[in-house]
Structure formats: C-alpha cells, structure tokens
Design a protein around this motif. Structure first.
Motif, PDB file in Angstrom:
ATOM      1  N   SER A 148     -37.054 -33.732 -52.796  1.00  0.00           N
ATOM      2  CA  SER A 148     -38.429 -33.255 -52.676  1.00  0.00           C
ATOM      3  C   SER A 148     -39.316 -34.294 -51.999  1.00  0.00           C
ATOM      4  O   SER A 148     -40.125 -33.971 -51.123  1.00  0.00           O
ATOM      5  CB  SER A 148     -39.003 -32.912 -54.051  1.00  0.00           C
ATOM      6  OG  SER A 148     -38.233 -31.920 -54.668  1.00  0.00           O
ATOM      7  N   VAL A 149     -39.149 -35.546 -52.395  1.00  0.00           N
ATOM      8  CA  VAL A 149     -39.931 -36.625 -51.776  1.00  0.00           C
ATOM      9  C   VAL A 149     -39.594 -36.741 -50.295  1.00  0.00           C
ATOM     10  O   VAL A 149     -40.490 -36.908 -49.457  1.00  0.00           O
ATOM     11  CB  VAL A 149     -39.686 -37.956 -52.524  1.00  0.00           C
ATOM     12  CG1 VAL A 149     -40.230 -39.135 -51.740  1.00  0.00           C
ATOM     13  CG2 VAL A 149     -40.294 -37.901 -53.918  1.00  0.00           C
ATOM     14  N   LEU A 150     -38.316 -36.631 -49.940  1.00  0.00           N
ATOM     15  CA  LEU A 150     -37.917 -36.713 -48.535  1.00  0.00           C
ATOM     16  C   LEU A 150     -38.483 -35.552 -47.719  1.00  0.00           C
ATOM     17  O   LEU A 150     -38.955 -35.748 -46.597  1.00  0.00           O
ATOM     18  CB  LEU A 150     -36.396 -36.748 -48.424  1.00  0.00           C
ATOM     19  CG  LEU A 150     -35.735 -38.058 -48.815  1.00  0.00           C
ATOM     20  CD1 LEU A 150     -34.214 -37.910 -48.818  1.00  0.00           C
ATOM     21  CD2 LEU A 150     -36.151 -39.165 -47.866  1.00  0.00           C
ATOM     22  N   VAL A 151     -38.456 -34.349 -48.263  1.00  0.00           N
ATOM     23  CA  VAL A 151     -38.975 -33.188 -47.538  1.00  0.00           C
ATOM     24  C   VAL A 151     -40.469 -33.340 -47.301  1.00  0.00           C
ATOM     25  O   VAL A 151     -40.966 -33.120 -46.190  1.00  0.00           O
ATOM     26  CB  VAL A 151     -38.662 -31.884 -48.300  1.00  0.00           C
ATOM     27  CG1 VAL A 151     -39.460 -30.717 -47.753  1.00  0.00           C
ATOM     28  CG2 VAL A 151     -37.177 -31.582 -48.232  1.00  0.00           C
ATOM     29  N   VAL A 152     -41.206 -33.733 -48.324  1.00  0.00           N
ATOM     30  CA  VAL A 152     -42.647 -33.922 -48.162  1.00  0.00           C
ATOM     31  C   VAL A 152     -42.927 -35.077 -47.203  1.00  0.00           C
ATOM     32  O   VAL A 152     -43.814 -34.992 -46.353  1.00  0.00           O
ATOM     33  CB  VAL A 152     -43.317 -34.164 -49.543  1.00  0.00           C
ATOM     34  CG1 VAL A 152     -44.765 -34.571 -49.385  1.00  0.00           C
ATOM     35  CG2 VAL A 152     -43.211 -32.904 -50.397  1.00  0.00           C
ATOM     36  N   GLY A 153     -42.165 -36.162 -47.305  1.00  0.00           N
ATOM     37  CA  GLY A 153     -42.347 -37.291 -46.400  1.00  0.00           C
ATOM     38  C   GLY A 153     -42.090 -36.913 -44.952  1.00  0.00           C
ATOM     39  O   GLY A 153     -42.870 -37.258 -44.062  1.00  0.00           O
ATOM     40  N   ALA A 157     -42.326 -33.954 -43.697  1.00  0.00           N
ATOM     41  CA  ALA A 157     -43.393 -33.029 -43.278  1.00  0.00           C
ATOM     42  C   ALA A 157     -44.662 -33.791 -42.904  1.00  0.00           C
ATOM     43  O   ALA A 157     -45.316 -33.474 -41.914  1.00  0.00           O
ATOM     44  CB  ALA A 157     -43.680 -32.026 -44.390  1.00  0.00           C
ATOM     45  N   LEU A 158     -44.990 -34.803 -43.676  1.00  0.00           N
ATOM     46  CA  LEU A 158     -46.212 -35.559 -43.396  1.00  0.00           C
ATOM     47  C   LEU A 158     -46.069 -36.471 -42.186  1.00  0.00           C
ATOM     48  O   LEU A 158     -47.040 -36.706 -41.466  1.00  0.00           O
ATOM     49  CB  LEU A 158     -46.599 -36.386 -44.634  1.00  0.00           C
ATOM     50  CG  LEU A 158     -47.026 -35.580 -45.852  1.00  0.00           C
ATOM     51  CD1 LEU A 158     -47.277 -36.510 -47.039  1.00  0.00           C
ATOM     52  CD2 LEU A 158     -48.262 -34.749 -45.558  1.00  0.00           C
ATOM     53  N   ALA A 167     -46.724 -37.641 -36.552  1.00  0.00           N
ATOM     54  CA  ALA A 167     -46.723 -38.972 -35.946  1.00  0.00           C
ATOM     55  C   ALA A 167     -45.463 -39.181 -35.113  1.00  0.00           C
ATOM     56  O   ALA A 167     -45.513 -39.756 -34.021  1.00  0.00           O
ATOM     57  CB  ALA A 167     -46.824 -40.042 -37.030  1.00  0.00           C
ATOM     58  N   TRP A 168     -44.327 -38.705 -35.600  1.00  0.00           N
ATOM     59  CA  TRP A 168     -43.079 -38.856 -34.855  1.00  0.00           C
ATOM     60  C   TRP A 168     -43.124 -38.059 -33.551  1.00  0.00           C
ATOM     61  O   TRP A 168     -42.708 -38.536 -32.506  1.00  0.00           O
ATOM     62  CB  TRP A 168     -41.903 -38.412 -35.711  1.00  0.00           C
ATOM     63  CG  TRP A 168     -40.598 -38.436 -34.970  1.00  0.00           C
ATOM     64  CD1 TRP A 168     -39.912 -37.375 -34.503  1.00  0.00           C
ATOM     65  CD2 TRP A 168     -39.853 -39.585 -34.584  1.00  0.00           C
ATOM     66  NE1 TRP A 168     -38.782 -37.778 -33.863  1.00  0.00           N
ATOM     67  CE2 TRP A 168     -38.716 -39.138 -33.887  1.00  0.00           C
ATOM     68  CE3 TRP A 168     -40.031 -40.954 -34.755  1.00  0.00           C
ATOM     69  CZ2 TRP A 168     -37.766 -40.012 -33.374  1.00  0.00           C
ATOM     70  CZ3 TRP A 168     -39.080 -41.809 -34.242  1.00  0.00           C
ATOM     71  CH2 TRP A 168     -37.969 -41.350 -33.564  1.00  0.00           C
ATOM     72  N   LEU A 169     -43.654 -36.836 -33.609  1.00  0.00           N
ATOM     73  CA  LEU A 169     -43.749 -36.027 -32.392  1.00  0.00           C
ATOM     74  C   LEU A 169     -44.728 -36.633 -31.398  1.00  0.00           C
ATOM     75  O   LEU A 169     -44.499 -36.571 -30.186  1.00  0.00           O
ATOM     76  CB  LEU A 169     -44.145 -34.601 -32.746  1.00  0.00           C
ATOM     77  CG  LEU A 169     -43.068 -33.787 -33.475  1.00  0.00           C
ATOM     78  CD1 LEU A 169     -43.629 -32.446 -33.910  1.00  0.00           C
ATOM     79  CD2 LEU A 169     -41.838 -33.607 -32.610  1.00  0.00           C
TER      80      LEU A 169
END
Length: 88
Positions: free
Chosen positions: A60-65, A67-68, A72-74
C-alpha cells in the motif's frame, strides 16, 4: 461504445478480436466471482498472519508512493529521447 467507435473507424477485425477477448475474459472472471455471490457460506474464514498484514501495508505504501511521485518522474523523463534524430 468502444466497439462502435472502432467499427466506425474501419477496424472491424480489431473490434471482433476485442469482443472475443471480452467474452473469454468474462467467462474466467465469472467463474471466480459467481461462487462468492451465489453459494452459501461453507465454513469459517481463515485469518492471515502478521507477515501478510505487513506485506499488504508495504504494498500500500509503495502504491501510494508511486502515485505521488509519478508526476515528478514523468516531468524528469519528458525531455528524454529513445532514438537519435535521423539525419537527412
């Protein structure tokens, strides 16, 4: 609606392939979902241990991370080119 637009664009074969894939996937999905709603409860539910809870929390933490941080990556990779420019 997607099938109609695909046919209107002249891709009838693609729409038929997509329709066939949809029917096949519904067959497999309903084999899993139908017993959950149709059959009666057959026994007690087995509870998972703490390691399963920790795995769900980490995921869950990885999915939210992701997503947030995806914006910035794009933005960072927006100027990247995969192929060199063609010379004429």
């Amino acid at each position: 609606m997607l099938f109609v637009v695909t046919i209107d664009a002249g891709y009838t074969a693609l729409a038929l392939a997509a329709l066939a894939n949809t029917v096949i996937s519904l067959f497999y999905y309903l084999r899993v979902l139908a017993p959950m709603y149709v059959e009666t409860e057959s026994g007690s539910v087995e509870l998972l241990g703490r390691s399963a809870g920790a795995a769900v929390a980490c995921a869950s933490v990885l999915v939210v991370g992701f997503a947030l941080l995806s914006g910035a990556w794009l933005d960072h990779t927006d100027a990247a080119t995969f192929l060199p420019a063609r010379r004429r």
